[in-house]
Design a protein around this motif. Structure first.
Motif, short mmCIF file in Angstrom:
data_model
loop_
_atom_site.label_atom_id
_atom_site.label_comp_id
_atom_site.label_asym_id
_atom_site.label_seq_id
_atom_site.Cartn_x
_atom_site.Cartn_y
_atom_site.Cartn_z
N VAL A 19 36.62 42.57 39.74
CA VAL A 19 37.57 43.56 39.14
C VAL A 19 36.84 44.13 38.01
O VAL A 19 36.20 43.72 37.12
CB VAL A 19 38.85 42.61 38.42
CG1 VAL A 19 39.71 43.57 38.05
CG2 VAL A 19 39.39 41.84 39.58
N LEU A 20 36.74 45.40 38.28
CA LEU A 20 36.01 46.40 37.38
C LEU A 20 36.89 46.97 36.35
O LEU A 20 37.79 47.79 36.97
CB LEU A 20 35.29 47.43 38.18
CG LEU A 20 34.34 46.72 39.46
CD1 LEU A 20 33.40 48.06 40.17
CD2 LEU A 20 33.43 45.91 38.84
N ARG A 21 36.68 46.93 35.26
CA ARG A 21 37.48 47.71 34.20
C ARG A 21 37.09 48.88 33.49
O ARG A 21 36.11 48.66 33.08
CB ARG A 21 38.11 46.51 33.34
CG ARG A 21 38.75 45.37 34.18
CD ARG A 21 39.35 44.31 33.02
NE ARG A 21 39.81 43.13 33.50
CZ ARG A 21 40.86 43.03 34.31
NH1 ARG A 21 41.78 43.85 34.60
NH2 ARG A 21 41.28 41.78 34.97
N HIS A 22 37.93 49.79 33.51
CA HIS A 22 37.49 51.21 32.96
C HIS A 22 38.68 51.57 32.10
O HIS A 22 39.68 50.80 31.96
CB HIS A 22 36.98 52.23 33.88
CG HIS A 22 36.37 51.68 34.89
ND1 HIS A 22 34.94 51.66 35.08
CD2 HIS A 22 36.84 51.22 36.20
CE1 HIS A 22 34.59 51.13 36.32
NE2 HIS A 22 35.79 50.99 37.00
N THR A 23 38.43 52.71 31.27
CA THR A 23 39.43 53.35 30.49
C THR A 23 39.61 54.69 31.15
O THR A 23 38.74 55.59 31.24
CB THR A 23 39.11 53.53 29.03
OG1 THR A 23 38.88 51.86 28.63
CG2 THR A 23 40.16 53.91 28.16
N GLU A 70 43.66 58.87 27.74
CA GLU A 70 44.41 58.48 26.60
C GLU A 70 44.58 57.06 26.54
O GLU A 70 45.51 56.43 26.21
CB GLU A 70 45.94 58.85 26.64
CG GLU A 70 45.75 60.71 26.36
CD GLU A 70 47.16 61.31 26.57
OE1 GLU A 70 48.07 60.67 25.76
OE2 GLU A 70 47.51 62.17 27.33
N GLY A 71 43.55 56.24 26.75
CA GLY A 71 43.26 54.71 26.73
C GLY A 71 43.96 54.29 28.11
O GLY A 71 44.17 52.94 28.09
N LEU A 72 44.49 54.87 29.19
CA LEU A 72 45.08 54.15 30.33
C LEU A 72 43.88 53.20 30.67
O LEU A 72 42.85 53.49 31.28
CB LEU A 72 45.51 55.43 31.44
CG LEU A 72 45.96 54.79 32.76
CD1 LEU A 72 47.39 54.25 32.45
CD2 LEU A 72 45.87 55.95 33.96
N PRO A 73 44.53 51.78 31.09
CA PRO A 73 43.75 50.86 31.69
C PRO A 73 43.46 51.07 33.05
O PRO A 73 44.63 51.23 33.84
CB PRO A 73 44.35 49.56 31.15
CG PRO A 73 45.92 49.98 30.96
CD PRO A 73 45.84 51.24 30.31
N LEU A 74 42.28 51.04 33.71
CA LEU A 74 41.92 51.27 35.04
C LEU A 74 41.18 50.17 35.48
O LEU A 74 40.66 49.38 34.77
CB LEU A 74 40.94 52.49 35.08
CG LEU A 74 41.56 53.74 34.72
CD1 LEU A 74 40.28 55.05 35.00
CD2 LEU A 74 42.70 54.24 35.35
N ARG A 75 41.58 49.56 36.70
CA ARG A 75 40.86 48.31 37.04
C ARG A 75 40.74 48.60 38.77
O ARG A 75 41.76 49.11 39.35
CB ARG A 75 41.55 46.95 36.71
CG ARG A 75 43.31 47.39 37.29
CD ARG A 75 43.77 47.01 38.58
NE ARG A 75 45.03 47.37 38.77
CZ ARG A 75 46.10 46.49 38.63
NH1 ARG A 75 46.04 45.22 38.39
NH2 ARG A 75 47.41 46.75 38.96
N ASP A 76 39.60 48.42 39.21
CA ASP A 76 39.07 48.69 40.62
C ASP A 76 38.95 46.98 41.04
O ASP A 76 38.26 46.20 40.35
CB ASP A 76 38.17 49.28 40.93
CG ASP A 76 38.30 50.86 40.36
OD1 ASP A 76 39.50 51.44 40.67
OD2 ASP A 76 37.68 51.35 39.85
N VAL A 77 39.41 46.77 42.37
CA VAL A 77 39.12 45.59 43.02
C VAL A 77 38.20 45.82 44.11
O VAL A 77 38.69 46.36 45.23
CB VAL A 77 40.54 44.89 43.43
CG1 VAL A 77 40.20 43.46 43.90
CG2 VAL A 77 41.60 44.93 42.14
#
Length: 481
Positions: A226-230, A233-240
């Protein structure tokens, strides 16, 4: 874990009762009356929340499952129906007490222990299995080399869990999934605390902050990273992604934050609590806008940027058009796919990944008459004949986008942009129809556009394109799988 709180003594009692009685054999099986999928859904109640536990024991084995549905009766009920198929049901409880049940085709008929009054809340708890194997046809669980994902569109969620499987009945979801230690689980929404690890497995919990249609549910189970980014406006992004894909997909996945900013400039703030991409190593023949976590075939993500990026925007735009604003019926599908294709066209043109916007629209116009003859007009598609996915044809994709292009030509870019922003604001988290879109377009434009839009959306022939009197029909249609 939710499975242990249902009450094992009640489960045993409910199982015995269910085997001895059920709804009368003559009880009619009714659906919500959708023109394209008339058999699904029960109009007698509205689901408000799903709390679903899955117990995953590895490839090739059915999942244990408990689905709890909180609902409110629309009318007085002595019985209700759930969409569900292909797996074993061992018990049904209504408000914590055993209920009689029977299976009929793809329906689970439930007779509560009491009469339920109109507008009264109730809870339904079904203990069942969820089997990724042995279900012919489209949709439901997608098997991957190391686990599972979901592809429930248009009405295949009930191949995974019992539900009111129609997009008009949106609800909030909580997923609790227990899997072997070392397996990663991701679902719609955001995690509720850290995974709970025991010697027998790890339980992961996710919850959506916004209501969701059943067809947009997503659970990924596998040996993933799980790759986490921003994002903006701080929206949490996550790629699987598969662990082996982390580096080779990095540049493609890095496009997402900029694409969200681009979409926000078109129609306003991203409507959900998170977003990301699910990389699946399988060939489904489609990409899917599952809410907050869009599913992509690995081959698409590995394609050159000029090919992958516009498709990423297509699925991203669905988070506004289809997920947040969900069609009232499946005949309104063009509101999803036409808008997603429109923003795909716009993005491809602006980023110079391919033809200009006008070139893409003209190509679609040349094919449109033949497409209408084959599949029907955008807002009245021909019913599925080759399996449930066959409503996803060019008439709702390029035909829907072409209607939007014509509307922009008719009312001008500034009014069109106001309409798009108003549409996703007025109907956020709800359902809307083609009639709603026509009414809002008339209001924003300050004049009656109903005849103009009905010709484009319901007409059997393609109307003249405003501003392009020389455009003609004549190119054979592209066939959709």
């Amino acid at each position: 874990m939710f499975a242990t709180t249902v009450g094992r003594t009640l489960v045993a009692a409910a199982t015995a009762l269910a085997l001895t009685g059920a709804q009368q054999p003559g009880t009619p099986v009714v659906g919500r009356g959708d023109r394209l999928y008339p058999a699904v859904g029960d109009p007698g109640y509205d689901a408000t929340a799903y709390d679903i536990w899955f117990g995953y024991r590895g490839p090739g084995r059915p999942l244990d499952a408990v689905t709890r549905i909180r609902a409110r009766a629309v009318t007085a009920l002595d019985g209700l129906q759930l969409d569900f198929t292909g797996a074993r049901v061992s018990s049904v409880l209504v408000d914590g007490r055993p209920a009689r049940f029977a299976r009929r085709g793809e329906r689970l008929l439930v007779t509560p222990w009491r009469h339920i009054r109109a507008r009264e809340p109730m809870s339904i708890t079904i203990t069942h299995t969820s089997d990724p194997h042995g279900l012919p046809g489209d949709g439901g669980w997608i098997r991957t080399p190391d686990g599972l994902a979901m592809g429930n569109q248009p009405e295949s969620a009930h191949r995974v869990f019992p539900c009111n499987d129609h997009p008009s009945d949106k609800a909030r979801f909580t997923f609790r999934i227990t899997a072997p230690n070392g397996v990663t689980v991701v679902a719609n929404g955001l995690p509720r605390g850290a995974p709970r690890v025991t010697p027998g497995g790890t339980t992961w919990t996710y919850r959506t902050a916004h209501p969701m249609a059943t067809e947009l549910a997503q659970v990924s189970i596998g040996r993933s990273a799980v790759l986490r980014h921003t994002g903006p406006e701080g929206l949490p992004l996550r790629d699987v992604v598969a662990v082996a894909d982390r580096d080779r997909l990095a540049a493609t996945l890095a496009l997402t934050a900029g694409q969200i900013s681009w979409m926000e400039a078109q129609v306003g703030r991203y409507p959900f609590e998170t977003y990301g991409i699910l990389d699946v190593d399988t060939t489904t023949g489609y990409e899917l806008e599952t809410q907050t976590l869009s599913l992509f075939e690995r081959r698409i993500l590995l394609a050159p940027e000029r090919l992958a990026a516009p498709l990423m925007v297509h699925e991203l735009s669905h988070q506004w058009f289809g997920d947040s604003v969900t069609p009232a019926t499946w005949s309104d599908l063009w509101l999803n796919e036409g808008h997603a294709t429109w923003y795909e066209w716009r993005y491809r043109a602006e980023k110079k990944y391919g033809p200009t916007l006008e070139q893409q629209a003209r190509s679609a116009y040349q094919r449109d008459a033949a497409i209408r003859r084959l599949a029907g007009p955008p807002a009245r598609p021909v019913p599925a004949t080759r399996g449930q996915l066959s409503i996803f044809r060019d008439n709702v994709y390029s035909g829907g986008a072409l209607a939007l292009y014509a509307l922009r030509q008719e009312i001008g870019d500034a009014a069109f942009r106001r309409l798009e922003r108003a549409w996703v604001t007025v109907h956020r988290d709800g359902n809307a129809s083609t009639a709603d879109f026509i009414a809002l377009a008339c209001r924003i434009a300050g004049r009656d556009l109903s005849g103009f839009l009905r010709a484009w959306l319901y007409g059997t022939t393609t109307p003249p394109m405003p501003g392009h009197p020389r455009w003609r029909q004549g190119v054979p249609p592209v066939k959709h799988a």
